[in-house]
Every structure is written in structure tokens, then in C-alpha cells.
Design an enzyme around this catalytic site. Structure first.
Site, PDB file in Angstrom:
ATOM      1  CE  LYS A  15      -5.875   2.102  -0.202  1.00 21.83           C
ATOM      2  NZ  LYS A  15      -6.130   2.254   1.171  1.00 21.83           N
ATOM      3  CE  LYS A  47      -3.291   2.479   2.899  1.00 25.08           C
ATOM      4  NZ  LYS A  47      -4.215   2.399   4.017  1.00 25.08           N
TER       5      LYS A  47
HETATM    6  C1  PBG Z   1      -7.102   3.407   5.872  1.00 24.75           C
HETATM    7  C2  PBG Z   1      -7.433   3.353   4.434  1.00 24.75           C
HETATM    8  C3  PBG Z   1      -7.281   4.345   3.442  1.00 24.75           C
HETATM    9  C4  PBG Z   1      -7.847   3.823   2.283  1.00 24.75           C
HETATM   10  C5  PBG Z   1      -8.295   2.543   2.588  1.00 24.75           C
HETATM   11  N1  PBG Z   1      -8.003   2.269   3.909  1.00 24.75           N
HETATM   12  C6  PBG Z   1      -6.792   5.727   3.501  1.00 24.75           C
HETATM   13  C7  PBG Z   1      -5.418   6.055   3.884  1.00 24.75           C
HETATM   14  O1  PBG Z   1      -4.539   5.188   4.003  1.00 24.75           O
HETATM   15  O2  PBG Z   1      -5.208   7.239   4.122  1.00 24.75           O
HETATM   16  C8  PBG Z   1      -7.951   4.549   0.971  1.00 24.75           C
HETATM   17  C9  PBG Z   1      -8.996   4.038   0.055  1.00 24.75           C
HETATM   18  C10 PBG Z   1      -9.368   4.951  -1.055  1.00 24.75           C
HETATM   19  O3  PBG Z   1      -8.753   5.995  -1.313  1.00 24.75           O
HETATM   20  O4  PBG Z   1     -10.348   4.609  -1.735  1.00 24.75           O
HETATM   21  N2  PBG Z   1      -5.798   3.531   6.221  1.00 24.75           N
END
Ligand code: PBG
Length: 325
Positions: A250, A197
């Protein structure tokens, strides 16, 4: 070679194009991310994500009827709580009768055919908006955060989640969750790791939706840097060793190469999260008349699938029939 070979032969008409096409991922491969709020009969549109809203559970249950009928595979549940529920250690996140825990129970009861995933992260439950517990210098403290994430995962499993998906990017979160789940009798809970991520600029609309923006600083101290491919790939390698059942990349669209590489290096199923910014930019562009919405959505999802994603977490999922059929 030309003139013997003429590749246009394969695409002369719609029938031929269809005959030689690769399959578009069916609705069963899609996971719809949803944002739950407290109360009843409440629906708050997410301005930065047209077509998506924050919903109380009863509204979600109603909205799900046609979505489930379209054959969508699963849901990813996010909780959006009032400020008064937020604390320094995110303790509300693992309450037995908390918002997400109740939502999981109700959705499972009403739609037993849906696969229920929950997001396991503290950013929507901490006052400071970071994904874990802060030390005195304001850095996210890895190991004390693991303990809270583990409790949160167990509470989701207890409520009936088929799969928990840790997204905090703490080192060792897969081992910690697996140990806690097994220790509490949840040996069959699927661990879907948000393994690779990135600290992405494409999460903006989500942070409005989940009210999870960090008050100070950014997430570069824990989420992977897009400037270092090897380190990003190692995140998935380590999570596989720790016992993840599903790996994830992601965002998806800027990282098709990463999806392909993770897929090539592992026999685990690979999920891709087609994030909020990727969704909203297509809607914004189409809204200005700069492109066809359904076409752009379809082309981008096909690319994610072709890169190697086995399952796609996407905000298009609740309109699968309208957009992709
Ligand atoms: C939680 C999380 C995030 C997303 C999914 N889980 C945001 C982040 O890491 O700030 C983002 C999902 C999206 O942008 O659709 N940490």
C-alpha cells in the site's frame, strides 16, 4: 522476426484482442473501503473523493444492495468517530458496542455472503491523530500500542469480522494480534497485514474522509520509507514469519515493483490497496477532460493485478459494474 512475425496479427480486431487478453480481476477480488459514522440516515459526501461518502450503518446497508448484487467480494470497514470519543490512548476503538463493532454485526446479518475486513489502527481514535500511543517525547510507543491494537482486533472478531487488518505499522503487531485472537477463541480469524505500507503522500483524501490526520508531525517514524526497498520488503517477510495470512502492499500504483517482489518471495496471498490519492487523481484528471475515467481506472487496476495482486482494495469497487463491465 519481422516480416515473418507480425505482432499486430494478435490485435487486429476486438475479437482477437479479447481472445488473447488476460482476465481482468472479477468483482469477487475487490474489497470496498467504507467509512462509518454514528447516527441514522446520515450521508456526508467526502469532497476529496467524489463518489464516496461517510455513512451511518443504515445508509450503508441500503447502498450495499446493488454493490453486493454486482458480486463484490468484501468490505473494509473504517470508523469515523466524533471528537468527544477520541482520547490519548484510543480506548473507544475496542468498545464492545462501538461504531465499527455494531456496523460489522449489522452488515454480516444483512449480507452474509460478503467477506468483512476491519482496519485495526488508532489514528482515527486518538486526539493527536497518530496510529498509536505517544511517549513523553511525542514518539509512537511500539509495545504499549500493541496491547490496544490487540484489544481492538479481538473486539472486531467478536463482532463477527472474518478478517482484521492491522495498519499501524508497529513492530510485532501480527504476533500480538494472533496471540490475542487465539487466546480469546478466535483461531480462524484471518490476519490481513498491511505489511508493506509506505509513508505515502497519496493518503491525503483518506485523511479527510477518516478525520485521521496527525495533528503534529508525520508518520515516517512508523510507516515504511519509499527510499529503502529492502527495509520495505523485510516488513512483509517479518509479518509472514509472525503468522500473517495475507500480505499487503500500500499504495499500489507507485509500488507495482514492490507488489511483484512481495508476490515472488511468498506463497501467501497478496493484497494491494489502491489508495485514496490514486482514486482521486484519476477522477480529478477526468473531471478536467484530460482523460477517460473508466479507461484510466481499468488500466490502473489491470496493472495492479498484473503486478501480482490477488485481491484489490479499491474505491472503484462500488461502481464495478458501471466502470469495468
Ligand atoms: C490508517 C489508514 C490509512 C489508510 C488506510 N488505513 C491512512 C494513514 O495511514 O494515514 C489510507 C487509505 C487511503 O489513502 O485510501 N492508518
Amino acid at each position: 522476426m519481422y516480416p515473418i512475425t507480425r505482432l499486430r496479427r494478435y490485435r487486429k480486431n476486438e475479437g482477437l484482442r479479447k481472445m488473447f487478453s488476460q482476465p481482468f480481476p472479477g468483482p469477487e477480488k475487490f474489497i470496498w473501503p467504507v467509512f462509518i459514522i454514528e447516527g441514522r440516515n446520515r450521508e456526508v459526501p467526502i469532497i476529496a473523493m467524489p463518489g464516496q461518502s461517510r455513512m451511518s450503518v443504515d445508509v450503508l446497508l441500503k447502498k450495499l444492495a446493488p454493490v453486493v448484487k454486482s458480486g463484490i467480494g468484501g468490505l473494509m470497514i473504517f470508523g469515523v468517530v466524533e471528537d468527544s470519543r477520541k482520547s490519548l490512548d484510543g480506548g473507544y476503538s475496542f468498545k464492545k458496542d462501538g461504531l465499527v463493532q455494531k456496523a460489522v454485526k449489522e452488515v454480516r446479518k444483512t449480507y452474509p455472503e460478503l467477506v468483512i475486513f476491519t482496519d485495526v489502527c488508532l489514528c482515527a481514535y486518538t486526539k493527536h491523530g497518530h496510529c498509536g500511543i505517544l511517549d513523553k517525547d511525542g514518539d509512537v510507543e511500539n509495545d504499549s500500542t500493541l496491547a490496544v491494537l490487540a484489544k481492538m482486533a479481538v473486539s472486531h472478531a467478536e463482532a463477527g469480522a472474518h478478517s482484521v487488518a492491522p495498519s499501524a505499522m508497529m513492530d510485532g503487531q501480527i504476533s500480538a494480534l494472533r496471540r490475542a485472537l487465539s487466546g480469546n477463541g478466535f483461531k480462524d480469524t484471518i490476519l490481513m497485514s498491511y505489511s508493506t505500507k509506505f509513508a505515502s503522500f497519496f493518503y491525503g483524501p483518506f485523511r479527510e474522509a477518516a478525520d485521521s490526520k496527525p495533528g503534529k508531525g508525520d508518520r515516517k517514524g512508523y510507516q515504511a520509507s519509499f527510499d529503502n526497498l529492502n527495509l520495505a520488503l523485510r516488513e512483509s517477510v517479518e509479518d509472514e514469519k509472525e503468522g500473517a495470512d495475507i500480505l499487503m502492499v500500500k499504495p499500489a500504483l507507485c509500488y507495482l515493483d514492490v507488489i511483484s517482489k512481495v508476490k515472488a518471495n511468498s506463497l501467501l496471498p497478496v493484497a494491494a490497496y489502491n489508495v485514496s490519492g490514486e482514486y482521486s487523481m484519476i477522477i480529478a484528471s477526468a473531471g478536467r477532460g484530460w482523460g477517460d475515467l473508466n479507461g484510466m481506472a481499468r488500466e490502473s487496476v489491470m496493472a495492479i493485478s498484473r503486478a501480482g495482486a490477488d485481491m484489490i482494495i479499491s474505491y472503484w469497487a462500488n461502481r464495478y459494474e458501471e466502470i469495468f463491465n
